[in-house]
Design a protein around this motif. Structure first.
Motif, PDB file in Angstrom:
ATOM      1  N   VAL A   1       0.780  -0.919  -0.097  1.00 26.75           N
ATOM      2  CA  VAL A   1      -0.205  -0.330  -0.179  1.00 26.75           C
ATOM      3  C   VAL A   1       0.463   1.383   0.015  1.00 26.75           C
ATOM      4  O   VAL A   1       0.074   2.335  -0.319  1.00 26.75           O
ATOM      5  N   ASP A   2       2.412   1.011   0.353  1.00 31.03           N
ATOM      6  CA  ASP A   2       2.713   1.840   0.184  1.00 31.03           C
ATOM      7  C   ASP A   2       4.262   2.175   0.390  1.00 31.03           C
ATOM      8  O   ASP A   2       4.420   0.128   0.618  1.00 31.03           O
ATOM      9  N   GLU A   3       5.472   3.051  -0.022  1.00 32.53           N
ATOM     10  CA  GLU A   3       7.378   2.270   0.149  1.00 32.53           C
ATOM     11  C   GLU A   3       7.703   3.830   0.370  1.00 32.53           C
ATOM     12  O   GLU A   3       7.229   4.908  -0.385  1.00 32.53           O
ATOM     13  N   THR A   4       8.684   3.091   1.043  1.00 36.25           N
ATOM     14  CA  THR A   4       9.241   4.207   0.770  1.00 36.25           C
ATOM     15  C   THR A   4      10.972   4.107   0.947  1.00 36.25           C
ATOM     16  O   THR A   4      10.862   2.743   0.219  1.00 36.25           O
ATOM     17  N   THR A   5      11.866   4.344   0.935  1.00 34.58           N
ATOM     18  CA  THR A   5      13.224   4.040   0.662  1.00 34.58           C
ATOM     19  C   THR A   5      13.595   3.051   0.840  1.00 34.58           C
ATOM     20  O   THR A   5      14.083   2.105   0.130  1.00 34.58           O
TER      21      THR A   5
END
Length: 92
Positions: free
Chosen positions: A34-38
């Protein structure tokens, strides 16, 4: 999609499963990204969401009828920058 091209793809919305991790609590976590960061993927499962460190896991992504296993260290980068990496794409 294959292990070489998946790291350049948009991961949000894909079904993912953690198949290996030094943290035994993360092995078997499965759901939609549902979401992605580094450094992390946020995976939504039936009971809530789990934040999984990319560098400390091996993931199995389900794309259509294909299963693609990717070592998490290959995904560590800002999502926008990761999708721009050099490779065999017609968009560069």
């Amino acid at each position: 999609m294959n292990p070489e091209t998946l790291p350049r793809a948009e991961l949000a919305g894909l079904h993912v499963e953690v198949v290996e991790s030094p943290n035994a609590d993360l092995v078997g976590v499965a759901g939609r990204v549902v979401d992605e960061t580094t450094n992390t993927l946020l995976v939504a499962a039936g009971s809530g969401t789990t934040m999984v460190p990319k560098s400390a896991a091996t993931f199995r992504f389900h794309v259509d009828d294909t299963r693609v296993v990717v070592e998490g260290w290959r995904l560590v980068a800002r999502p926008a920058r990761r999708t721009e990496q050099t490779g065999d794409t017609i968009w560069r």
